[in-house]
Every structure is written in structure tokens, then in C-alpha cells.
Design a protein around this motif. Structure first.
Motif, PDB file in Angstrom:
ATOM      1  N   SER A 284       0.838  -1.198   0.000  1.00 22.09           N
ATOM      2  CA  SER A 284       0.000   0.000   0.000  1.00 22.09           C
ATOM      3  C   SER A 284       0.876   1.252   0.000  1.00 22.09           C
ATOM      4  O   SER A 284       0.547   2.248  -0.653  1.00 22.09           O
ATOM      5  N   GLY A 285       2.005   1.202   0.726  1.00 30.70           N
ATOM      6  CA  GLY A 285       2.942   2.317   0.690  1.00 30.70           C
ATOM      7  C   GLY A 285       3.590   2.467  -0.675  1.00 30.70           C
ATOM      8  O   GLY A 285       3.799   3.587  -1.162  1.00 30.70           O
ATOM      9  N   THR A 286       3.906   1.344  -1.302  1.00 32.51           N
ATOM     10  CA  THR A 286       4.483   1.382  -2.650  1.00 32.51           C
ATOM     11  C   THR A 286       3.540   2.060  -3.631  1.00 32.51           C
ATOM     12  O   THR A 286       3.952   2.910  -4.427  1.00 32.51           O
ATOM     13  N   VAL A 287       2.267   1.698  -3.564  1.00 36.20           N
ATOM     14  CA  VAL A 287       1.280   2.284  -4.470  1.00 36.20           C
ATOM     15  C   VAL A 287       1.050   3.757  -4.139  1.00 36.20           C
ATOM     16  O   VAL A 287       1.029   4.623  -5.027  1.00 36.20           O
ATOM     17  N   GLY A 311      -2.780   3.454 -12.546  1.00 36.60           N
ATOM     18  CA  GLY A 311      -1.617   3.178 -13.387  1.00 36.60           C
ATOM     19  C   GLY A 311      -0.514   2.462 -12.626  1.00 36.60           C
ATOM     20  O   GLY A 311       0.114   1.524 -13.143  1.00 36.60           O
ATOM     21  N   TRP A 312      -0.287   2.868 -11.381  1.00 34.00           N
ATOM     22  CA  TRP A 312       0.751   2.238 -10.570  1.00 34.00           C
ATOM     23  C   TRP A 312       0.364   0.803 -10.217  1.00 34.00           C
ATOM     24  O   TRP A 312       1.210  -0.091 -10.222  1.00 34.00           O
ATOM     25  N   LEU A 313      -0.914   0.570  -9.930  1.00 34.60           N
ATOM     26  CA  LEU A 313      -1.378  -0.790  -9.638  1.00 34.60           C
ATOM     27  C   LEU A 313      -1.177  -1.704 -10.840  1.00 34.60           C
ATOM     28  O   LEU A 313      -0.691  -2.835 -10.707  1.00 34.60           O
ATOM     29  N   ILE A 314      -1.554  -1.222 -12.010  1.00 38.63           N
ATOM     30  CA  ILE A 314      -1.416  -2.030 -13.226  1.00 38.63           C
ATOM     31  C   ILE A 314       0.054  -2.302 -13.514  1.00 38.63           C
ATOM     32  O   ILE A 314       0.442  -3.432 -13.860  1.00 38.63           O
ATOM     33  N   LEU A 315       0.891  -1.276 -13.357  1.00 40.58           N
ATOM     34  CA  LEU A 315       2.317  -1.446 -13.611  1.00 40.58           C
ATOM     35  C   LEU A 315       2.941  -2.451 -12.651  1.00 40.58           C
ATOM     36  O   LEU A 315       3.734  -3.314 -13.061  1.00 40.58           O
TER      37      LEU A 315
END
Length: 362
Positions: A284-287, A311-315
Motif C-alpha cells: 500500500s505504501g508502494t502504491v 496506473g501504478w497498480l497495473i504497472l
């Protein structure tokens, strides 16, 4: 509710740092250190932990400046070079996240859900992490606070049960790691502390920023202490020879404790619950911070935040599928993560603090 109050307390920050430090790297760490320094592995853990306590102090001192890593780097190095450093930071966050996701999903697949595709496990974990990230910093803080008592404290109890049941003859005599092994040991210890990267962004959302340095150092000291205890107990349980050949010694050590009174047929599921919590909080912190950094790099306003989150989740999801298997993901982590951690957790904070001091003297 969470979107209206984006502040977190120092206690929540400490809990998040603790949970971020106990990802999948802890499952491999005792065996890695035993391969590097043999019977001195727990001393290596202690020394490496001390180095990253210092790193947390440096990052916290850097955080006393206004803003986040975006303002610090561009102010210190100029727009072009500062943006290049920030792009590297974004790559580090992405790499840490995708490797944590892939390795954790592989472990869950092997231990719990052998008939479930790894990509399906990754998708569920990532969506849960994305839900926390979408609600903002306060949601991460409160979730970590609640999950801490449901996961970290039971882990400490199990570690205490292991400590009173093991023979300590295998750790004797106490030896110290050779100087030539220090670099490898430091690299191995850097991976559990990769969550310190989030300190580049968290200070503007703290409620009591003036006491952040001591809070961060205390949390890092506790993380280093528990990591050292885990390595020490693994050595006492298995001895240096067997420990160096174990795949997941931390988990296998905890399975020695009997939960028969709780009528559990799969106690490993209970033990893996802690790593489920840690992985979800870390991702969750990464996203959250990865999308924030991307948004600031391209100078977009908060209205675009939802697009960046998706976009970050998909990547992250697609990138986590690139390693062929857990062994390949683990190899990539050992090759790239330590160097990135060394630069962004130790070298860059020192440079930023030196440049800040010079500006104040001018």
C-alpha cells in the motif's frame, strides 16, 4: 472520512515502519547471513541493523526540511539532475514492490494455495493494498495500528515460546564476522529496511513533526532488535550448517511451536498471517508513494491522483509477472536492491544534509 484527514500520528508512523521492515526478506535473512558469516550471523544482523538505524536517523533529519524528496532533490541538485535522482527513486519503489509482491505470492501459492495461479494471488493482494492506498495516508496509519495488534504481537509471543524451548549450545562459541564479509552482510540486511524509503515522503503528513526523529530511530531500533533475535533463534535451533541450507528458516522455526490447544490443523497459515499483513501494508505504501512521486514528477495536480493510483497498480501487477519464478525474483532482489538501498538510504541522505548545512551557512 479518511480523505478529509490526511495526517498520521508518530505512533502510527512507528508501527508502519515496523510492519514495512518485516516483509518476505525476513523469511530468507537468517539463511543468507549464515551463508555469509556462519556462526557470527546474529552479530552481523546486529551490526547491519545498527547501520540502518543510523540511516533512519539521517532520513529523519533530512525530513526536518519542508516538503518531500521532490523539493529536496530539485533544490539540492537542480531540476535536471534532481529529476534524474527522483526517477531512480521511482524505479526503486517499483522494483521493491514488484519483487515483494511476486515473492510473497509464490510463498502463499506453495504453502497454502498450490492449485491457485500465482497471478491470481498477486491480483488479490495488490487490490487490497490499492484499497488502502486509495484512502490516503490516514487509512494506512489506522490500518497499520489495528493490524499491528493482530499480527506483530502474536509473532512476538511465538518468538518468546521458541526462545524458552530451544537449546543454545549451537551458538557457542560466540564469534565475530570477518571484515571481508561485512559488505555482503550489510547488503543482506538492507532489504528488510527497504521500507525506510517511504520516509522521503511521509513527513508533511505527520501530526507532530518536531518529534519525528526520535520516533523513527526508536522504531528502527526495535526493528533491528527483533531481526537480530530472529536470526539468533534460527541459529540456536538449526546451527550454522543446517541454517545455511534452509529455504525459509524463519517460518520453519516458528512452526516448532505447537498450537494444538487451539485445534489448528494448519498452523503455518496462522504464522503466514503476519507476513500477509506486512506485505499488504508495504505494498500500500508502494502504491501510495509511488503514485504521489509520479504525479509530482510530471507536475500534475491532485485531481489526477486516481489515474496515477490505477496506473501504478497495473504497472506493479504486470511487472510482477516478469520474473519466471520465485528463484528468479529472489535473484533480481539480491542483484539490484542492495545497491539501490545503499544509495537512497545512506548516501543520498548524507549528501542532502551536507548541502543543507552549506546553504544555512551561506
Amino acid at each position: 472520512m479518511f480523505a478529509e484527514n490526511r495526517k498520521i500520528s508518530l505512533r502510527q508512523l512507528q508501527i508502519l515502519l515496523l510492519l514495512d521492515s518485516f516483509g518476505t526478506a525476513v523469511l530468507f535473512l537468517p539463511a543468507e547471513l549464515a551463508q555469509i558469516s556462519g556462526k557470527a550471523c546474529w552479530v552481523m544482523a546486529l551490526l547491519g541493523g545498527a547501520v540502518f538505524v543510523l540511516a533512519s536517523f539521517l532520513l529523519a533529519k533530512t525530513g526536518e526540511s519542508a516538503g518531500t524528496a521532490v523539493e529536496w532533490c530539485r533544490g539540492a541538485f537542480g531540476y535536471t539532475f534532481g529529476t534524474a535522482i527522483l526517477t531512480g527513486l521511482a524505479f526503486k519503489i517499483l522494483l521493491d514492490g514488484l519483487l515483494e509482491l511476486r515473492i510473497f505470492s509464490e510463498i502463499i501459492c506453495r504453502a497454502m494455495l498450490p492449485n491457485t495461479p500465482v497471478w491470481a494471488i498477486s491480483l488479490v493482494v495488490l487490490l487490497a493494498a490499492g484499497l488502502l492506498a486509495a484512502q490516503g495516508a490516514e487509512c494506512r496509519g489506522r490500518s497499520g495500528e489495528v493490524l499491528f495488534f493482530a499480527a506483530f504481537i502474536p509473532l512476538v509471543i511465538v518468538l518468546a515460546a521458541v526462545a524458552v524451548s530451544v537449546e543454545y549450545g549451537r551458538i557457542q562459541p560466540v564469534t565475530f564476522p570477518a571484515v571481508r564479509t561485512m559488505k555482503e552482510g550489510l547488503f543482506a540486511m538492507s532489504i528488510p529496511f527497504q521500507g525506510l524509503t517511504f520516509l522521503y515522503f511521509v513527513f508533511p503528513v505527520l501530526q507532530r513533526k518536531e518529534k519525528a526523529v526520535s520516533a523513527v530511530v526508536i522504531s528502527s531500533l526495535l526493528s533491528a532488535g527483533v531481526l537480530t533475535v530472529v536470526v539468533f533463534l534460527c541459529l540456536a535451533v538449526y546451527g550454522e550448517g543446517v541454517l545455511s541450507e534452509k529455504l525459509l528458516p524463519s517460518l520453519q522455526m516458528l512452526e516448532r511451536v505447537s498450537f494444538t490447544g487451539l485445534f489448528l490443523t494448519r498452523q503455518d497459515l496462522l504464522l503466514l498471517w503476519f507476513w500477509m499483513v506486512s506485505a499488504c501494508i508495504f505494498l500500500s505504501g508502494t502504491v501510495y508513494y509511488g503514485s504521489f512521486l509520479g504525479m509530482r514528477l510530471f507536475r500534475q495536480n491532485t485531481e489526477k491522483r486516481k489515474n496515477w493510483l490505477w496506473g501504478w497498480l497495473i504497472l506493479l501487477f504486470l511487472a510482477s509477472l516478469l520474473p519466471e519464478n520465485m528463484a528468479e525474483a529472489y535473484r533480481l532482489r539480491l542483484i539490484f536492491s542492495p545497491w539501490l538501498n545503499l544509495f537512497y538510504l545512506l548516501v543520498l541522505p548524507v549528501i542532502l544534509l551536507i548541502l543543507k548545512k552549506r546553504r544555512e551557512q551561506v
